[in-house]
Write a protein that holds these residues in place. Structure first.
Motif, PDB file in Angstrom:
ATOM      1  N   THR A 107       9.907 -11.810  17.422  1.00  0.00           N
ATOM      2  CA  THR A 107       8.652 -11.884  16.670  1.00  0.00           C
ATOM      3  C   THR A 107       7.737 -10.769  17.152  1.00  0.00           C
ATOM      4  O   THR A 107       7.511 -10.624  18.356  1.00  0.00           O
ATOM      5  CB  THR A 107       7.955 -13.241  16.870  1.00  0.00           C
ATOM      6  OG1 THR A 107       8.835 -14.302  16.458  1.00  0.00           O
ATOM      7  CG2 THR A 107       6.666 -13.322  16.058  1.00  0.00           C
ATOM      8  N   ARG A 108       7.241  -9.987  16.208  1.00  0.00           N
ATOM      9  CA  ARG A 108       6.348  -8.885  16.556  1.00  0.00           C
ATOM     10  C   ARG A 108       5.050  -8.970  15.755  1.00  0.00           C
ATOM     11  O   ARG A 108       5.050  -9.395  14.594  1.00  0.00           O
ATOM     12  CB  ARG A 108       7.011  -7.531  16.286  1.00  0.00           C
ATOM     13  CG  ARG A 108       8.263  -7.298  17.086  1.00  0.00           C
ATOM     14  CD  ARG A 108       8.701  -5.839  17.079  1.00  0.00           C
ATOM     15  NE  ARG A 108       9.125  -5.359  15.762  1.00  0.00           N
ATOM     16  CZ  ARG A 108       9.640  -4.143  15.550  1.00  0.00           C
ATOM     17  NH1 ARG A 108       9.781  -3.297  16.557  1.00  0.00           N
ATOM     18  NH2 ARG A 108      10.015  -3.780  14.332  1.00  0.00           N
ATOM     19  N   ALA A 109       3.953  -8.557  16.398  1.00  0.00           N
ATOM     20  CA  ALA A 109       2.655  -8.447  15.724  1.00  0.00           C
ATOM     21  C   ALA A 109       2.468  -6.989  15.334  1.00  0.00           C
ATOM     22  O   ALA A 109       2.608  -6.093  16.170  1.00  0.00           O
ATOM     23  CB  ALA A 109       1.531  -8.902  16.641  1.00  0.00           C
ATOM     24  N   ILE A 110       2.159  -6.760  14.058  1.00  0.00           N
ATOM     25  CA  ILE A 110       2.005  -5.401  13.548  1.00  0.00           C
ATOM     26  C   ILE A 110       0.631  -5.289  12.877  1.00  0.00           C
ATOM     27  O   ILE A 110       0.292  -6.083  12.004  1.00  0.00           O
ATOM     28  CB  ILE A 110       3.105  -5.050  12.530  1.00  0.00           C
ATOM     29  CG1 ILE A 110       4.493  -5.210  13.175  1.00  0.00           C
ATOM     30  CG2 ILE A 110       2.922  -3.638  12.000  1.00  0.00           C
ATOM     31  CD1 ILE A 110       5.647  -4.965  12.218  1.00  0.00           C
ATOM     32  N   THR A 111      -0.143  -4.316  13.325  1.00  0.00           N
ATOM     33  CA  THR A 111      -1.448  -4.050  12.722  1.00  0.00           C
ATOM     34  C   THR A 111      -1.342  -2.779  11.894  1.00  0.00           C
ATOM     35  O   THR A 111      -0.875  -1.745  12.381  1.00  0.00           O
ATOM     36  CB  THR A 111      -2.537  -3.879  13.800  1.00  0.00           C
ATOM     37  OG1 THR A 111      -2.564  -5.050  14.626  1.00  0.00           O
ATOM     38  CG2 THR A 111      -3.905  -3.700  13.160  1.00  0.00           C
ATOM     39  N   VAL A 112      -1.755  -2.869  10.639  1.00  0.00           N
ATOM     40  CA  VAL A 112      -1.653  -1.728   9.717  1.00  0.00           C
ATOM     41  C   VAL A 112      -3.008  -1.485   9.068  1.00  0.00           C
ATOM     42  O   VAL A 112      -3.894  -2.333   9.083  1.00  0.00           O
ATOM     43  CB  VAL A 112      -0.589  -1.988   8.624  1.00  0.00           C
ATOM     44  CG1 VAL A 112       0.773  -2.239   9.249  1.00  0.00           C
ATOM     45  CG2 VAL A 112      -0.996  -3.170   7.741  1.00  0.00           C
ATOM     46  N   HIS A 113      -3.136  -0.300   8.500  1.00  0.00           N
ATOM     47  CA  HIS A 113      -4.316  -0.037   7.682  1.00  0.00           C
ATOM     48  C   HIS A 113      -4.237  -0.926   6.443  1.00  0.00           C
ATOM     49  O   HIS A 113      -3.157  -1.150   5.889  1.00  0.00           O
ATOM     50  CB  HIS A 113      -4.380   1.428   7.280  1.00  0.00           C
ATOM     51  CG  HIS A 113      -4.695   2.344   8.425  1.00  0.00           C
ATOM     52  ND1 HIS A 113      -5.934   2.383   9.025  1.00  0.00           N
ATOM     53  CD2 HIS A 113      -3.921   3.257   9.090  1.00  0.00           C
ATOM     54  CE1 HIS A 113      -5.929   3.267   9.997  1.00  0.00           C
ATOM     55  NE2 HIS A 113      -4.722   3.811  10.071  1.00  0.00           N
ATOM     56  N   ALA A 114      -5.379  -1.444   6.013  1.00  0.00           N
ATOM     57  CA  ALA A 114      -5.406  -2.383   4.893  1.00  0.00           C
ATOM     58  C   ALA A 114      -4.735  -1.784   3.672  1.00  0.00           C
ATOM     59  O   ALA A 114      -5.003  -0.635   3.311  1.00  0.00           O
ATOM     60  CB  ALA A 114      -6.843  -2.772   4.559  1.00  0.00           C
ATOM     61  N   PRO A 115      -3.833  -2.547   3.039  1.00  0.00           N
ATOM     62  CA  PRO A 115      -3.156  -2.036   1.840  1.00  0.00           C
ATOM     63  C   PRO A 115      -4.091  -2.019   0.646  1.00  0.00           C
ATOM     64  O   PRO A 115      -5.172  -2.591   0.666  1.00  0.00           O
ATOM     65  CB  PRO A 115      -2.022  -3.039   1.637  1.00  0.00           C
ATOM     66  CG  PRO A 115      -2.572  -4.323   2.185  1.00  0.00           C
ATOM     67  CD  PRO A 115      -3.431  -3.920   3.360  1.00  0.00           C
ATOM     68  N   GLY A 116      -3.644  -1.354  -0.404  1.00  0.00           N
ATOM     69  CA  GLY A 116      -4.415  -1.360  -1.638  1.00  0.00           C
ATOM     70  C   GLY A 116      -5.399  -0.204  -1.722  1.00  0.00           C
ATOM     71  O   GLY A 116      -5.491   0.634  -0.825  1.00  0.00           O
ATOM     72  N   PRO A 117      -6.157  -0.150  -2.802  1.00  0.00           N
ATOM     73  CA  PRO A 117      -7.119   0.941  -3.012  1.00  0.00           C
ATOM     74  C   PRO A 117      -8.267   0.880  -2.012  1.00  0.00           C
ATOM     75  O   PRO A 117      -8.558  -0.169  -1.435  1.00  0.00           O
ATOM     76  CB  PRO A 117      -7.605   0.700  -4.450  1.00  0.00           C
ATOM     77  CG  PRO A 117      -7.357  -0.758  -4.697  1.00  0.00           C
ATOM     78  CD  PRO A 117      -6.122  -1.115  -3.920  1.00  0.00           C
ATOM     79  N   ARG A 118      -8.947   2.012  -1.812  1.00  0.00           N
ATOM     80  CA  ARG A 118     -10.027   2.084  -0.828  1.00  0.00           C
ATOM     81  C   ARG A 118     -11.180   1.159  -1.165  1.00  0.00           C
ATOM     82  O   ARG A 118     -11.837   0.624  -0.278  1.00  0.00           O
ATOM     83  CB  ARG A 118     -10.526   3.532  -0.708  1.00  0.00           C
ATOM     84  CG  ARG A 118      -9.553   4.459   0.006  1.00  0.00           C
ATOM     85  CD  ARG A 118     -10.207   5.820   0.279  1.00  0.00           C
ATOM     86  NE  ARG A 118      -9.322   6.684   1.053  1.00  0.00           N
ATOM     87  CZ  ARG A 118      -8.416   7.484   0.535  1.00  0.00           C
ATOM     88  NH1 ARG A 118      -8.255   7.519  -0.785  1.00  0.00           N
ATOM     89  NH2 ARG A 118      -7.656   8.245   1.306  1.00  0.00           N
ATOM     90  N   PHE A 119     -11.439   0.969  -2.467  1.00  0.00           N
ATOM     91  CA  PHE A 119     -12.578   0.113  -2.822  1.00  0.00           C
ATOM     92  C   PHE A 119     -12.355  -1.329  -2.371  1.00  0.00           C
ATOM     93  O   PHE A 119     -13.310  -2.062  -2.140  1.00  0.00           O
ATOM     94  CB  PHE A 119     -12.864   0.167  -4.333  1.00  0.00           C
ATOM     95  CG  PHE A 119     -11.870  -0.553  -5.197  1.00  0.00           C
ATOM     96  CD1 PHE A 119     -11.932  -1.925  -5.363  1.00  0.00           C
ATOM     97  CD2 PHE A 119     -10.868   0.150  -5.858  1.00  0.00           C
ATOM     98  CE1 PHE A 119     -11.023  -2.588  -6.164  1.00  0.00           C
ATOM     99  CE2 PHE A 119      -9.960  -0.504  -6.661  1.00  0.00           C
ATOM    100  CZ  PHE A 119     -10.030  -1.873  -6.805  1.00  0.00           C
ATOM    101  N   LEU A 120     -11.064  -1.726  -2.220  1.00  0.00           N
ATOM    102  CA  LEU A 120     -10.790  -3.077  -1.739  1.00  0.00           C
ATOM    103  C   LEU A 120     -11.250  -3.227  -0.296  1.00  0.00           C
ATOM    104  O   LEU A 120     -11.848  -4.252   0.071  1.00  0.00           O
ATOM    105  CB  LEU A 120      -9.302  -3.378  -1.862  1.00  0.00           C
ATOM    106  CG  LEU A 120      -8.846  -4.750  -1.345  1.00  0.00           C
ATOM    107  CD1 LEU A 120      -9.531  -5.867  -2.125  1.00  0.00           C
ATOM    108  CD2 LEU A 120      -7.323  -4.886  -1.464  1.00  0.00           C
TER     109      LEU A 120
END
Length: 234
Positions: A107-120
């Protein structure tokens, strides 16, 4: 005379209002409208659009053991960070080996930049997303399955990505990876009105990132192949 007519009209209105058959007709009309809406193909399509899903298959011309080794190196090697710029941090939370079956659970924890368009990101006030990845590797069956889900932002967006790694049925020295991704925008959130657009943009972003990940995996596999030919065990 007019008073008599007025009384007659009043009585007629009372009869109509108290007529059970009229109430039944009104109920049937409401029921017909409800059934028409439920059976309307456009309404069904609208409900289905709330979940966007796609599947992609990729063949690595490398054996299963090499491809799965590359999987564990994908996020850990510093030179990959520039390519996989959407990944912020990866931490291993748990790793267990079943002694009886030889299956490895991770099990791994992964932090990513928020998906979707910038306005979201501006709308929800957060530009990163926490995810959890669970995987199990069965060396004896030459099978690996990983599933990644987002933990944060779930009141706005739910994303699940499942990948399976198996030897290619036509060539056991190759590996076929089947990746299935589903994206669902919450119909009751502040972004529900833009659900279809957000889901489409998220799908495009995930496909771009997946392509980058495959390029990194291919590079690592070639590196491992070169080291193996030198007799170096990695």
């Amino acid at each position: 005379m007019s008073a008599v007519r007025e009384r007659e009209r009043e009585r007629e209105r009372e009869i109509v209002q108290n007529d059970p058959s009229k109430e039944r007709r009104r109920t049937r009309r409401i029921e017909r409208k409800k059934n028409k809406k439920e059976n309307d193909p456009s309404e069904e399509r609208r409900r289905r659009k709330m979940v966007k899903a796609y599947t992609h298959e990729h063949v690595y011309k490398h054996p299963w053991e090499r491809v799965t080794s590359a999987f564990w190196r994908k996020f850990t090697e510093p030179e990959n960070k520039a390519v996989l710029s959407h990944i912020i941090e990866v931490d291993t939370l748990c790793r267990t080996l079943d002694p009886s079956s030889g299956v490895l659970f991770t099990t791994r924890a992964i932090t990513v930049h928020a998906p979707g368009p910038r306005f979201l990101s501006r709308l929800i006030g957060q530009d990163f997303c926490h995810c959890v990845e669970t995987s199990h590797v069965d060396p004896s069956a030459r099978s690996m399955v990983s599933t990644t889900r987002n933990l944060s932002l779930r009141k706005f967006l739910e994303v699940e990505e499942k990948s399976s790694y198996h030897p290619h049925p036509a060539n056991p020295d190759w590996t076929v990876v089947r990746q299935t991704t589903s994206i669902r925008c919450s119909p009751v959130s502040a972004v529900a009105a833009m659900a279809e657009k957000i889901e489409q943009r998220c799908a495009e972003r995930f496909q771009q990132n997946s392509a980058k990940g495959r390029d990194v995996m291919e590079r690592i596999c070639k590196f491992l192949e070169a080291e193996s030919s030198k007799g170096i065990s990695l």
